[in-house]
Design a protein around this motif. Structure first.
Motif, short mmCIF file in Angstrom:
data_model
loop_
_atom_site.label_atom_id
_atom_site.label_comp_id
_atom_site.label_asym_id
_atom_site.label_seq_id
_atom_site.Cartn_x
_atom_site.Cartn_y
_atom_site.Cartn_z
N ALA B 86 58.43 87.18 -8.57
CA ALA B 86 58.83 86.22 -9.62
C ALA B 86 60.29 85.85 -9.50
O ALA B 86 60.68 84.71 -9.79
N ALA B 87 61.11 86.80 -9.05
CA ALA B 87 62.56 86.55 -9.00
C ALA B 87 62.96 85.75 -7.76
O ALA B 87 64.12 85.33 -7.66
N THR B 88 62.02 85.58 -6.82
CA THR B 88 62.41 84.93 -5.57
C THR B 88 61.66 83.63 -5.31
O THR B 88 61.79 83.05 -4.24
N THR B 89 60.86 83.19 -6.27
CA THR B 89 60.09 81.97 -6.04
C THR B 89 60.16 81.05 -7.26
O THR B 89 60.40 81.50 -8.38
N ALA B 94 66.05 83.83 -8.96
CA ALA B 94 67.34 84.42 -9.35
C ALA B 94 68.32 84.37 -8.18
O ALA B 94 67.92 84.38 -7.02
N ASP B 95 69.59 84.29 -8.50
CA ASP B 95 70.62 84.38 -7.47
C ASP B 95 70.81 85.83 -7.03
O ASP B 95 71.11 86.10 -5.88
N VAL B 136 69.75 90.43 1.73
CA VAL B 136 69.50 89.07 1.27
C VAL B 136 68.06 88.72 1.60
O VAL B 136 67.65 88.81 2.76
N LEU B 137 67.28 88.37 0.59
CA LEU B 137 65.87 88.04 0.82
C LEU B 137 65.76 86.61 1.37
O LEU B 137 66.71 85.83 1.28
N THR B 141 68.18 85.17 -2.31
CA THR B 141 68.53 86.08 -3.41
C THR B 141 69.20 87.34 -2.86
O THR B 141 68.68 87.99 -1.95
N LEU B 142 70.37 87.67 -3.43
CA LEU B 142 71.03 88.93 -3.07
C LEU B 142 70.37 90.07 -3.84
O LEU B 142 70.13 89.95 -5.04
#
Lengths: 256, 256
Positions: B86-89, B94-95, B136-137, B141-142
């Protein structure tokens, strides 16, 4: 004590899910002056941008207060009276009213004209911030009448208003920690008045921080630019006429 | 530079009504650990209250970040995977993702298990805060994988995450100003690791502030109480085995 990240974490780690905190004081900020115009709007000759409202609102917020209203009124009196009435009656009663301007000896000093009997007007032996007004209205509302120029308003807030806002929140550490640092350069100070000089810290030697004026040579209370650069106030006693390099000076470190 | 009260007032006084500012980084905070229970809820044997989520959320906010989600997941893996997805798409990308726990060498280290190939896991020569993960993904996202105990998480945030959050906002002053103060008492430091000791400032002499441990004698990374008292971190080099009274120590002053 204020609950920052580390205090909240320690409470949570001790399985404390609820704590009783003091309520934020409700504060109304009233900038006065017919010469003032909101920044970005067109001005005619003699008008200047209004900056104290934003200054005081954000300083109040940093000190834990809740700004319930911020407004700018002219020197005519009726708008000012209306605002004071609204701030001292009914459900919107404020704990604290902070005004800027209108406390000097001029002809159109709206705070002095309208609240002359309710407040005490003083000349304080400090620079900036000489004209000050303070009083408690029948509603219990504290009124701080600060001078109108931006540096005076900022310094007066720190000296008089911030400690009161912290006390209203049950804080016992009312004053910024004072650090004594050697002066990095020489500057003159006003005779017979305690000086609060917007200052910067010279950190080139981490074992010996030094303090210097935020704007070279200048201590004019009109220099809002000095405020933007300042990270501290250098406090020089009234008896001191000149600060020499190396003299130990009391320094109040500011936040943000 | 961040725009505090005095900077905003100076802008307004210069008739500048609008300024371009950097956007606050969007941050997701994920606490990991099946042993963790929200404070105030009933716990069984072996369970402990969850405190890192609140710690990291408020530290992020102090550093100017915008916490878009804070969540606690167990060590099973599926909830953690769902949160990372959820945080990467999509629109909620999210940053920065900050996790706590699950980076050590144990059997149920969920961050290590799930992101073992995407992050670099390191043992850093510091105390507290030895186990660290970073990467880093593909989404950009870090991810900062911080250790799980509260003092380690707090120190790791300050050393690794806070500078990154400030840099993402265009700040150039990424580190807290370092002050060198004499030690007020003696304490031992871990061999071969740089120590970040929760500390307090002794201000009894305003001309000579001194630094001492927040909890006498103790540097245990499990002492969340030390965090609540700390107003600074004393930073002692890896080569130093013991700090003696009067030794000059690097001190990072904390806010709130």
């Amino acid at each position: 004590m204020p609950l920052g990240p580390r205090q909240l974490a320690a409470l949570a780690a001790a399985d404390i899910a609820r704590v009783t905190v003091s309520e934020a004081p409700h504060v109304v900020v009233i900038s006065t002056g017919s010469e003032l115009v909101e920044p970005g709007l067109s001005r005619s000759r003699g008008q200047i941008p209004e900056s104290n409202g934003l200054l005081l609102e954000t300083l109040v917020r940093q000190a834990g207060g809740d700004v319930v209203r911020r407004v700018h009124v002219d020197d005519g009196g009726s708008a000012f009276r209306r605002e004071i009435a609204a701030a001292t009656t009914g459900g919107s009663r404020a704990d604290v009213v902070i005004t800027s301007g209108g406390v000097s000896a001029g002809a159109y000093e709206v705070v002095k004209t309208e609240l002359g009997d309710a407040l005490r007007f003083s000349r304080v032996a400090m620079q900036p911030g000489k004209p000050q007004a303070f009083g408690v209205l029948p509603s219990g509302t504290l009124v701080f009448g600060l001078p109108g120029n931006p540096v005076s308003a900022a310094v007066s807030f720190d000296v008089f208003v911030r400690p009161a806002l912290l006390a209203l929140q049950g804080r016992s550490d009312l004053h910024r920690p004072a650090l004594r640092l050697p002066a990095a350069e020489s500057w003159h100070t006003p005779p017979g008045r305690r000086q609060y000089l917007p200052a910067v810290i010279d950190r080139s030697d981490p074992a010996r921080w030094r303090v210097r004026p935020a704007t070279p040579g200048g201590s004019g209370s009109h220099l809002a630019g000095a405020l933007a650069l300042a990270e501290a106030y250098a406090v020089v006693p009234a008896e001191t006429a000149v600060v020499e390099p190396g003299d130990l000076v009391e320094v109040l470190l500011l936040e943000g």
